[in-house]
Design a protein around this motif. Sequence first.
Motif, PDB file in Angstrom:
ATOM      1  N   ALA A   1       0.840  -1.201   0.000  1.00 29.29           N
ATOM      2  CA  ALA A   1       0.000   0.000   0.000  1.00 29.29           C
ATOM      3  C   ALA A   1       0.874   1.250   0.000  1.00 29.29           C
ATOM      4  CB  ALA A   1      -0.917  -0.002   1.218  1.00 29.29           C
ATOM      5  N   LYS A   2       0.317   2.336  -0.509  1.00 28.32           N
ATOM      6  CA  LYS A   2       1.064   3.597  -0.549  1.00 28.32           C
ATOM      7  C   LYS A   2       1.311   4.154   0.850  1.00 28.32           C
ATOM      8  CE  LYS A   2      -0.236   5.277  -5.157  1.00 28.32           C
ATOM      9  NZ  LYS A   2      -0.922   6.360  -5.910  1.00 28.32           N
TER      10      LYS A   2
ATOM     11  N   THR B   1       0.755   1.084   6.757  1.00 23.30           N
ATOM     12  CA  THR B   1      -0.431   0.396   7.268  1.00 23.30           C
ATOM     13  C   THR B   1      -0.658   0.640   8.761  1.00 23.30           C
ATOM     14  OG1 THR B   1       0.937  -1.584   7.527  1.00 23.30           O
ATOM     15  CG2 THR B   1      -0.373  -1.407   5.509  1.00 23.30           C
TER      16      THR B   1
ATOM     17  N   CYS C   1      -2.151   4.063   9.303  1.00 27.62           N
ATOM     18  CA  CYS C   1      -3.549   4.106   8.848  1.00 27.62           C
ATOM     19  C   CYS C   1      -4.468   3.461   9.876  1.00 27.62           C
ATOM     20  CB  CYS C   1      -3.697   3.405   7.512  1.00 27.62           C
ATOM     21  SG  CYS C   1      -3.031   4.301   6.097  1.00 27.62           S
TER      22      CYS C   1
ATOM     23  N   LEU D   1      -0.306  -6.389   5.292  1.00 29.42           N
ATOM     24  CA  LEU D   1      -1.469  -6.612   4.425  1.00 29.42           C
ATOM     25  C   LEU D   1      -1.827  -8.096   4.302  1.00 29.42           C
ATOM     26  CD1 LEU D   1      -1.093  -4.078   1.436  1.00 29.42           C
ATOM     27  CD2 LEU D   1      -2.497  -3.865   3.498  1.00 29.42           C
TER      28      LEU D   1
ATOM     29  N   LEU E   1      -7.156  -1.847  -0.714  1.00 32.10           N
ATOM     30  CA  LEU E   1      -6.011  -1.014  -1.083  1.00 32.10           C
ATOM     31  C   LEU E   1      -6.372   0.464  -1.037  1.00 32.10           C
ATOM     32  CD1 LEU E   1      -4.552  -3.079  -4.056  1.00 32.10           C
ATOM     33  CD2 LEU E   1      -3.399  -2.602  -1.886  1.00 32.10           C
ATOM     34  N   SER E   2      -7.573   0.793  -1.480  1.00 37.60           N
ATOM     35  CA  SER E   2      -8.019   2.190  -1.464  1.00 37.60           C
ATOM     36  C   SER E   2      -8.051   2.727  -0.037  1.00 37.60           C
ATOM     37  CB  SER E   2      -9.409   2.291  -2.104  1.00 37.60           C
ATOM     38  OG  SER E   2      -9.891   3.617  -2.056  1.00 37.60           O
TER      39      SER E   2
ATOM     40  N   PHE F   1      -6.034   2.102   2.243  1.00 43.52           N
ATOM     41  CA  PHE F   1      -4.653   2.416   2.636  1.00 43.52           C
ATOM     42  C   PHE F   1      -3.990   3.401   1.671  1.00 43.52           C
ATOM     43  CE2 PHE F   1      -5.286  -1.667   4.828  1.00 43.52           C
ATOM     44  CZ  PHE F   1      -4.796  -1.353   6.086  1.00 43.52           C
TER      45      PHE F   1
ATOM     46  N   GLU G   1      -2.450   1.443  -4.120  1.00 45.64           N
ATOM     47  CA  GLU G   1      -1.376   0.456  -4.202  1.00 45.64           C
ATOM     48  C   GLU G   1      -0.041   1.108  -4.533  1.00 45.64           C
ATOM     49  OE1 GLU G   1      -0.238  -3.728  -6.539  1.00 45.64           O
ATOM     50  OE2 GLU G   1      -2.073  -2.643  -7.030  1.00 45.64           O
ATOM     51  N   GLU G   2       0.992   0.660  -3.847  1.00 47.27           N
ATOM     52  CA  GLU G   2       2.364   1.077  -4.136  1.00 47.27           C
ATOM     53  C   GLU G   2       2.956   0.074  -5.106  1.00 47.27           C
ATOM     54  OE1 GLU G   2       5.797   3.281  -4.149  1.00 47.27           O
ATOM     55  OE2 GLU G   2       3.929   3.797  -3.121  1.00 47.27           O
TER      56      GLU G   2
END
Length: 308
Positions: free
Chosen positions: A167-168, A171, A174, A246, A292-293, A295, A298-299
């Motif tokens: 994730a960008k 985690t 977040c 994740l 993913l959204s 967090f 996506e990275e």
Amino acid sequence: MWFRNLLIYRFTRPFSLSPEELNEQLAVKAFVSCGSQDMASIGWVSPLGKQDGELIHTSNGCIMLCCQRQEKVLPAAAVKDVLEERVQDIREGEDRAVGRKERMQMKEDIIFEMLPRAFSKSRKQFAYIDPANGWLIFDTASHKRAEEIMVLLRECIGSLPVIPLAAKNTTQHCMTSWLKTHAPTSFELGGECELIDGADESAAIKCKNQNLSSPEILNHIDGGMFVKKLSLSWTGGIDFTIDEQLTVRGLRFADLITDKTEDSQAETAAEKFDVDFAILNAELAQFIPALLSAFGGEELGTEEEVAV
């Protein structure tokens, strides 16, 4: 067949093998039971559980795989007992001590003798490839088991350019923020979490069946703790726990999803498997992007393979 855990990898290049090509290449490592002197054996079996058949199963463009591992059960205590008896016989019969090197050789000989009579245990591990979304998804929370399958898959197809889904946004930050404010869009907080100390990760607090927005929980966060694991509910009908890597555990699908199997009127086990897999991959194709959204998206990594 419903997955209970998710380890998700991203293909860094499109998966280009057709199901027919993949099935043919997997046959090189089709499962064969342990021989009399084998400690373990691993290979591909039919996801449908047939003795003979295809080593893949496709639905909605996704390709299900099943790996079987068989291991001989040889209790260490049993080997030790036989070894001690033989060492004692040498001491009494030959009036001498048994050195370390000789002892190790005796142990190997005992294992060799006992293996043909040892019981075997087997386990199956499911995973599927979603070429359209570029995912390789394992039904496990164990990275070791996922890597075991990836090694086997590489031995069959040569290259497997995948990286762990990332994730960008961080985690832990977040998930900690969600407890202090509110859950992300389309998600609700569950009743379980694990907190770790930002200064000492060995210091942890596990909360179960708790109001995660309560002052007691928030006091720990204000004191410098972060969320390592958190239970959530997705409004699409999935309850789960997610950690800082994740990794998704404890997937529970709501009745509105699983009841679709009954609505399909599938009769045979193969038909039920096909329907379940179709529903599963369709639901996860919506759930994973939503996760993913939450967090921050996506990275995307570089085109390099995971070291296994």
